[in-house]
Scaffold this motif. Structure first.
Motif, PDB file in Angstrom:
ATOM      1  N   HIS A 194       2.525  -1.492   4.695  1.00 47.00           N
ATOM      2  CA  HIS A 194       1.848  -0.197   4.849  1.00 47.00           C
ATOM      3  C   HIS A 194       2.811   0.886   5.347  1.00 47.00           C
ATOM      4  O   HIS A 194       2.411   2.036   5.511  1.00 47.00           O
ATOM      5  CB  HIS A 194       0.723  -0.281   5.884  1.00 47.00           C
ATOM      6  CG  HIS A 194      -0.580  -0.832   5.365  1.00 47.00           C
ATOM      7  ND1 HIS A 194      -0.755  -2.138   5.014  1.00 47.00           N
ATOM      8  CD2 HIS A 194      -1.793  -0.237   5.161  1.00 47.00           C
ATOM      9  CE1 HIS A 194      -2.019  -2.330   4.612  1.00 47.00           C
ATOM     10  NE2 HIS A 194      -2.661  -1.200   4.691  1.00 47.00           N
ATOM     11  N   HIS A 224       0.846  -1.203   0.000  1.00 49.80           N
ATOM     12  CA  HIS A 224       0.000   0.000   0.000  1.00 49.80           C
ATOM     13  C   HIS A 224       0.876   1.245   0.000  1.00 49.80           C
ATOM     14  O   HIS A 224       1.983   1.240   0.543  1.00 49.80           O
ATOM     15  CB  HIS A 224      -0.913  -0.003   1.225  1.00 49.80           C
ATOM     16  CG  HIS A 224      -1.899  -1.137   1.179  1.00 49.80           C
ATOM     17  ND1 HIS A 224      -3.159  -1.005   0.669  1.00 49.80           N
ATOM     18  CD2 HIS A 224      -1.780  -2.439   1.542  1.00 49.80           C
ATOM     19  CE1 HIS A 224      -3.785  -2.175   0.732  1.00 49.80           C
ATOM     20  NE2 HIS A 224      -2.963  -3.070   1.256  1.00 49.80           N
ATOM     21  N   HIS A 226      -6.007   0.044  -1.525  1.00 48.42           N
ATOM     22  CA  HIS A 226      -7.424  -0.222  -1.275  1.00 48.42           C
ATOM     23  C   HIS A 226      -8.304   0.621  -2.197  1.00 48.42           C
ATOM     24  O   HIS A 226      -8.287   1.855  -2.113  1.00 48.42           O
ATOM     25  CB  HIS A 226      -7.817   0.168   0.157  1.00 48.42           C
ATOM     26  CG  HIS A 226      -7.094  -0.569   1.221  1.00 48.42           C
ATOM     27  ND1 HIS A 226      -7.353  -1.874   1.545  1.00 48.42           N
ATOM     28  CD2 HIS A 226      -6.116  -0.177   2.067  1.00 48.42           C
ATOM     29  CE1 HIS A 226      -6.577  -2.241   2.550  1.00 48.42           C
ATOM     30  NE2 HIS A 226      -5.799  -1.238   2.875  1.00 48.42           N
ATOM     31  N   ASP A 246      -3.811   3.844   2.408  1.00 48.97           N
ATOM     32  CA  ASP A 246      -3.430   4.069   3.801  1.00 48.97           C
ATOM     33  C   ASP A 246      -1.999   3.663   4.121  1.00 48.97           C
ATOM     34  O   ASP A 246      -1.661   3.451   5.278  1.00 48.97           O
ATOM     35  CB  ASP A 246      -4.425   3.384   4.744  1.00 48.97           C
ATOM     36  CG  ASP A 246      -4.585   1.907   4.437  1.00 48.97           C
ATOM     37  OD1 ASP A 246      -3.900   1.416   3.518  1.00 48.97           O
ATOM     38  OD2 ASP A 246      -5.392   1.256   5.109  1.00 48.97           O
TER      39      ASP A 246
HETATM   40 ZN    ZN Z   1      -4.607  -0.820   4.368  1.00 46.44          ZN
END
Ligand code: ZN
Ligand code: AMP
Ligand code: FE
Ligand code: FE
Length: 280
Positions: A248, A7, A37, A12
């Protein structure tokens, strides 16, 4: 080695698309997939920087689908992300998020947390707003001690500030990816909260008939036993096994790009399997 699940700041993650790709190069990966996402906004930058360095970037997306009792995410690899029909459907998902966010703010305010939409948008840095951004603002202001507390006490499914949003039907998500020439893969099957291998097998059979092409077998939270069980299902159903870390950056600091908790290793051949599937 490769990482097929990452990501960026477009959703995020805390690394920009360029930073994800440059980190992948630095640590010696052979390819990285960007799978934000419900958005493809990070792909042009990621692909461009990949091209500049002669490094393979796989265009991807991670769609949140409607499912009970757990969470169902469907990854789409090698999608034609400029396809107008595909972009139209992405916009519907973006709009669903935009409508949800003020409702979370309102619930948090009612629970005594004086958070504002401006703070959350600033935290998202212009990218799509997700619950981790709410959590980060709450931690930064000392309203909670850490991300986990923000989720457990407020933001998680079932917690008092949780606000549902429109999610795609799993079959529609698979169709959308197929129509854009992509390869649909069921992400981190442990999060479905299935009771048994048989129950998962029934679900996978249904999704495979709808066009599902792969299953994320290798994932940081999967134990060896889980991965072995998923590999059996992959073999039975003729699916492609895939794997990735769900990197992330700062919002999941334990997870390292390409390595997960430290020992995840996904071979390049896995990506070749996806390419062969796309060519069919
Ligand atoms: Zn996420
Ligand atoms: P959203 O897309 O806004 O619904 O937020 C989903 C993201 O929130 C996921 O990618 C996770 O990173 C994070 N998340 C969801 N549930 C939890 C939880 N219980 N604890 C920590 N993080 C979570
Ligand atoms: Fe996911
Ligand atoms: Fe993810």
């Amino acid at each position: 080695m490769i990482d097929l699940h990452t990501h960026t700041t477009a959703s995020d993650g805390s690394y920009s698309p360029s930073e994800v790709v440059e980190t992948a190069i630095k640590i010696g990966l052979e390819a990285v997939a960007v799978t934000d996402h419900d958005t493809i906004e990070g792909l042009p930058e990621a692909l461009k920087i990949g091209e500049k360095h002669g490094f393979e970037v796989v265009p991807g997306v991670e769609i949140s689908a409607e499912f009970k009792p757990g969470t169902m995410h469907i990854l789409g690899y090698l999608v034609d992300y400029k396809d107008p029909e595909f972009l139209g459907k992405m916009n519907v998902l973006q709009e669903a998020r935009r409508q949800r966010n003020p409702k979370i703010i309102k619930k948090l305010n009612e629970l005594g947390i004086p958070i504002t939409m401006e703070q959350v948008e600033k935290e998202a840095g212009g990218g799509q707003v997700g619950r981790p951004h709410f959590a980060s603002v709450m931690v930064a202001n000392g309203w909670v001690d850490n991300h986990n507390q923000a989720f457990n006490q407020f933001l998680a499914k079932g917690a008092p500030a949780y606000e549902g949003k429109y999610r795609m039907d799993p079959h529609d998500a698979i169709q959308m990816i197929l129509q854009a020439g992509g390869v649909p893969v069921l992400a981190h099957p442990f999060s479905l909260n299935m009771e048994s291998e048989d129950q998962l097998a029934d679900l996978l059979k249904d999704l495979t008939e709808a066009g599902l092409a792969g299953l994320e077998v290798y994932y940081p939270e999967h134990t060896r036993e889980m991965s072995e069980s998923y590999l059996r299902l992959v073999r039975t159903l003729g699916l492609c096994p895939t794997g990735g870390t769900d990197f992330h950056g700062a919002s999941k600091p334990q997870i390292k790009l390409g390595k997960g908790f430290g020992n995840l290793a996904v071979e390049y051949g896995i990506l070749e399997g996806l390419k062969q599937r796309k060519a069919k």
